[in-house]
Design a protein around this motif. Structure first.
Motif, short mmCIF file in Angstrom:
data_model
loop_
_atom_site.label_atom_id
_atom_site.label_comp_id
_atom_site.label_asym_id
_atom_site.label_seq_id
_atom_site.Cartn_x
_atom_site.Cartn_y
_atom_site.Cartn_z
N GLY A 8 -8.05 9.92 12.25
CA GLY A 8 -8.31 8.49 12.44
C GLY A 8 -7.79 7.68 11.27
O GLY A 8 -7.18 8.21 10.36
N SER B 179 3.83 10.82 7.06
CA SER B 179 4.53 12.10 7.24
C SER B 179 5.85 11.87 7.98
O SER B 179 6.89 12.44 7.64
CB SER B 179 3.66 13.06 8.05
OG SER B 179 2.40 13.18 7.46
N LYS C 212 7.19 -0.94 6.87
CA LYS C 212 5.94 -0.46 7.50
C LYS C 212 5.54 -1.37 8.64
O LYS C 212 5.43 -2.58 8.48
CB LYS C 212 4.79 -0.49 6.48
CG LYS C 212 4.47 0.78 5.80
CD LYS C 212 3.80 1.83 6.63
CE LYS C 212 4.21 3.19 6.09
NZ LYS C 212 4.10 4.30 6.96
N ASN D 95 7.63 9.24 7.94
CA ASN D 95 8.59 8.59 7.03
C ASN D 95 9.42 9.64 6.28
O ASN D 95 10.60 9.43 6.03
CB ASN D 95 7.87 7.71 5.99
CG ASN D 95 7.23 6.46 6.56
OD1 ASN D 95 6.42 5.81 5.90
ND2 ASN D 95 7.56 6.12 7.81
N VAL E 129 -1.45 2.39 7.46
CA VAL E 129 -1.54 3.44 6.44
C VAL E 129 -2.92 4.08 6.63
O VAL E 129 -3.90 3.39 6.93
CB VAL E 129 -1.39 2.80 5.04
CG1 VAL E 129 -1.67 3.81 3.94
CG2 VAL E 129 0.02 2.23 4.88
N THR F 127 -7.84 11.69 5.00
CA THR F 127 -7.80 13.01 5.66
C THR F 127 -8.55 14.07 4.85
O THR F 127 -9.38 14.79 5.42
CB THR F 127 -6.34 13.44 5.93
OG1 THR F 127 -5.74 12.44 6.78
CG2 THR F 127 -6.25 14.78 6.61
N ARG G 13 0.83 -1.23 0.00
CA ARG G 13 0.00 0.00 0.00
C ARG G 13 0.86 1.27 0.00
O ARG G 13 0.35 2.36 -0.21
CB ARG G 13 -0.92 0.02 1.23
CG ARG G 13 -2.00 -1.05 1.18
CD ARG G 13 -2.67 -1.16 2.52
NE ARG G 13 -1.68 -1.44 3.56
CZ ARG G 13 -1.95 -1.47 4.86
NH1 ARG G 13 -3.16 -1.23 5.28
NH2 ARG G 13 -0.99 -1.74 5.74
N VAL G 14 2.14 1.10 0.24
CA VAL G 14 3.05 2.26 0.26
C VAL G 14 3.49 2.55 -1.18
O VAL G 14 4.00 1.66 -1.86
CB VAL G 14 4.29 1.95 1.15
CG1 VAL G 14 5.33 3.05 1.05
CG2 VAL G 14 3.86 1.74 2.59
N PRO G 15 3.26 3.78 -1.67
CA PRO G 15 3.70 4.10 -3.03
C PRO G 15 5.20 3.83 -3.18
O PRO G 15 6.00 4.31 -2.35
CB PRO G 15 3.40 5.60 -3.17
CG PRO G 15 2.37 5.90 -2.11
CD PRO G 15 2.63 4.93 -1.00
N GLY H 135 -3.85 5.97 9.08
CA GLY H 135 -4.24 5.70 10.47
C GLY H 135 -4.43 6.95 11.30
O GLY H 135 -4.88 6.87 12.44
N1 LIG Z 1 5.61 6.97 3.16
C1 LIG Z 1 4.31 6.66 3.02
N2 LIG Z 1 3.77 5.66 3.76
C2 LIG Z 1 2.45 5.38 3.64
N3 LIG Z 1 1.60 5.99 2.80
C3 LIG Z 1 2.09 6.98 2.04
C4 LIG Z 1 3.46 7.36 2.12
N4 LIG Z 1 3.65 8.37 1.26
C5 LIG Z 1 2.46 8.63 0.68
N5 LIG Z 1 1.51 7.80 1.13
C6 LIG Z 1 0.10 7.85 0.72
O1 LIG Z 1 -0.55 8.67 1.72
C7 LIG Z 1 -1.78 8.10 2.17
C8 LIG Z 1 -1.94 8.41 3.68
O2 LIG Z 1 -1.01 7.67 4.40
P1 LIG Z 1 -0.54 8.01 5.88
O3 LIG Z 1 -0.07 6.73 6.48
O4 LIG Z 1 0.39 9.16 5.88
O5 LIG Z 1 -1.90 8.45 6.55
P2 LIG Z 1 -2.17 8.96 7.99
O6 LIG Z 1 -1.51 8.08 9.00
O7 LIG Z 1 -3.65 9.14 8.05
O8 LIG Z 1 -1.44 10.35 8.05
P3 LIG Z 1 -1.96 11.69 8.66
O9 LIG Z 1 -2.06 11.48 10.13
O10 LIG Z 1 -0.82 12.60 8.25
O11 LIG Z 1 -3.27 11.99 8.00
C9 LIG Z 1 -1.68 6.62 1.83
O12 LIG Z 1 -2.92 6.15 1.40
C10 LIG Z 1 -0.62 6.52 0.71
O13 LIG Z 1 -1.25 6.42 -0.57
#
Ligand SMILES: Nc1ncnc2c1ncn2[C@@H]1O[C@H](COP(=O)(O)OP(=O)(O)OP(=O)(O)O)[C@@H](O)[C@H]1O
Ligand SMILES: C[C@](O)(CO)[C@H](O)COP(=O)(O)OP(=O)(O)OC[C@H]1O[C@@H](n2ccc(N)nc2=O)[C@H](O)[C@@H]1O
Length: 363
Positions: free
Chosen positions: A309, A112, A100, A114, A104, A193, A63-65, A106
């Motif tokens: 969330g 961010s 990871k 990362n 993702v 988000t 799921r990580v790009p 979460g």
């Molecule tokens: N390094 C990365 N790891 C995971 N997902 C990433 C990454 N870079 C870009 N993405 C993309 O960003 C989306 C959101 O992932 P992320 O894990 O940052 O969400 P999050 O935990 O909700 O972050 P935030 O709290 O900043 O909203 C993912 O669906 C993915 O497509």
């Protein structure tokens, strides 16, 4: 050479959403707190002849790009490394690997984090080479690059307890809250988000023109929205100051824990709960599982949704209370992670896992 760093995540202790801005973002005020749960980010950099650089990104999670999924340019870590190489005019072959462990989407800012971790690892790679050692970025330059990658990235260049204002990218280190046992509940759903912000707007913005059924819409005027931000700022300021103020501590309360207790007493809230709990009705009950226990001493000091969330967290006075919360989640079939909040000193001192040099390399 390669450098591996821990990419710690965050929770939000209170999050107030303000007015939407002309640039499409929302003003917000939040107290970020870094947490020990982490992904691992490894960066290696080698000089290339000429000015052409290459950047490859791999991950254990599809799921990580990544380079393999064909959209590495979307990855936060890729973006910040590319920007750094551009600004410093360094030609290098760089590989990034993201292991990871965190969810993702979460709300833990894992993606961010990362980016910030990749920047820290890249810096160490560059500073180990005499030809690159002088090319470092200043602190303000790094914060600027981080803010261009995402609103949640700069906080990870500060660590500990961090005030976030603006769109969340304007960050100020706060006095550290004491380390506390923390349980993360990790529901299977992912929350987008941007969608959560859109849902907030839909709930609080009146449609243009006269519309039937207006009573169903709540209107949050620009002024009221700004005041929500100021309210949280005042609550944070007074809670952080409390141990030094003339306020008398209630009998039996521990001074060391007092800033967290003071924060909780101010009634901090995460505005996202209002929209995200509606969209995902399974999440509200998880907050209650984290918060409540049959014995009062095992109840959470504070439980809430993190960011938008879907992760939720509980903060506890003791390890035993945190273990009991973990057990309650397991009984309900909810995945969880027992960890602790991470003050700034520990955040930085424990970040680097290892730095290796190829055989025969001379500094
Ligand atoms: N390094 C990365 N790891 C995971 N997902 C990433 C990454 N870079 C870009 N993405 C993309 O960003 C989306 C959101 O992932 P992320 O894990 O940052 O969400 P999050 O935990 O909700 O972050 P935030 O709290 O900043 O909203 C993912 O669906 C993915 O497509
Ligand atoms: C919800 C939080 O996690 C709270 O910590 C953050 O505000 C989100 O930060 P982030 O994931 O780094 O967000 P960004 O990558 O900057 O923005 C993603 C999208 O979320 C929306 N967004 C984000 C931050 C903000 N203050 N207002 C917004 O409206 C915008 O639609 C934006 O296009």
């Amino acid at each position: 050479m390669s450098t591996t760093v821990r990419s710690y995540c965050k929770i939000n202790l209170g999050l107030a959403i303000g007015p939407s801005r002309a640039d499409g973002y929302h003003a917000l005020t939040t107290l970020y707190q870094t947490v020990a749960a982490h992904d691992l980010v490894t960066v290696s950099a080698a000089p290339v002849a000429g000015r052409k650089r290459t950047l490859t990104l791999t991950s254990n999670d599809a799921r990580v790009p990544s380079t393999a999924t064909g959209d590495a340019e979307r990855n936060t870590a890729y973006k910040i490394v590319e920007k750094t190489l551009q600004v410093t005019e360094i030609a290098a072959d760089v590989t990034i690997h993201i292991e990871k462990r965190l969810p993702v989407q979460g709300g833990l800012g894992a993606g961010s984090a990362n980016a910030a971790a990749a920047l820290v690892a890249l810096e160490r790679e560059l500073s180990a080479r005499p030809e690159w050692a002088a090319a470092g970025l200043s602190g303000p330059e790094k914060l600027l690059l981080a803010s261009e990658v995402g609103s949640d990235v700069p906080l990870f260049l500060i660590g500990g307890s961090v005030l976030g204002v603006g769109r969340g990218e304007e960050v100020y280190p706060l006095p550290d809250l004491p380390a506390m046992p923390c349980v993360l509940a990790l529901p299977e759903v992912g929350v987008s988000t941007p969608q959560a912000f859109r849902d907030w707007d839909a709930l609080y913005t009146l449609p243009a023109g006269p519309a039937p059924g207006m009573a169903f819409y709540k209107k949050l005027t620009h002024l009221q929205a700004s005041d929500k931000l100021s309210q949280l700022s005042r609550a944070l300021a007074s809670a952080m100051c409390e141990p030094h103020s003339s306020g008398v501590l209630p009998v039996g309360e521990d001074l060391a824990e007092n800033p967290v207790l003071a924060l909780v007493r101010t009634g901090i809230e995460n505005d996202f709960e209002e929209v995200v709990f509606r969209q995902h009705p399974s999440l509200g009950p998880i907050k209650r599982i984290l918060a409540d226990s049959s014995s009062p001493e095992q109840s959470a000091l504070y439980a809430a949704l993190s960011g938008s969330g879907s992760a939720l967290f509980g903060l506890y006075r003791t390890e035993a209370a945190a273990k009991a919360a973990e057990q309650r989640l397991t009984e309900h079939g909810i995945r969880s992670l027992r960890t602790e909040t991470l003050p700034r000193g520990q955040y930085w001192s424990s970040m680097v896992v290892e730095q290796s040099t190829p055989p025969g390399h001379k500094f």
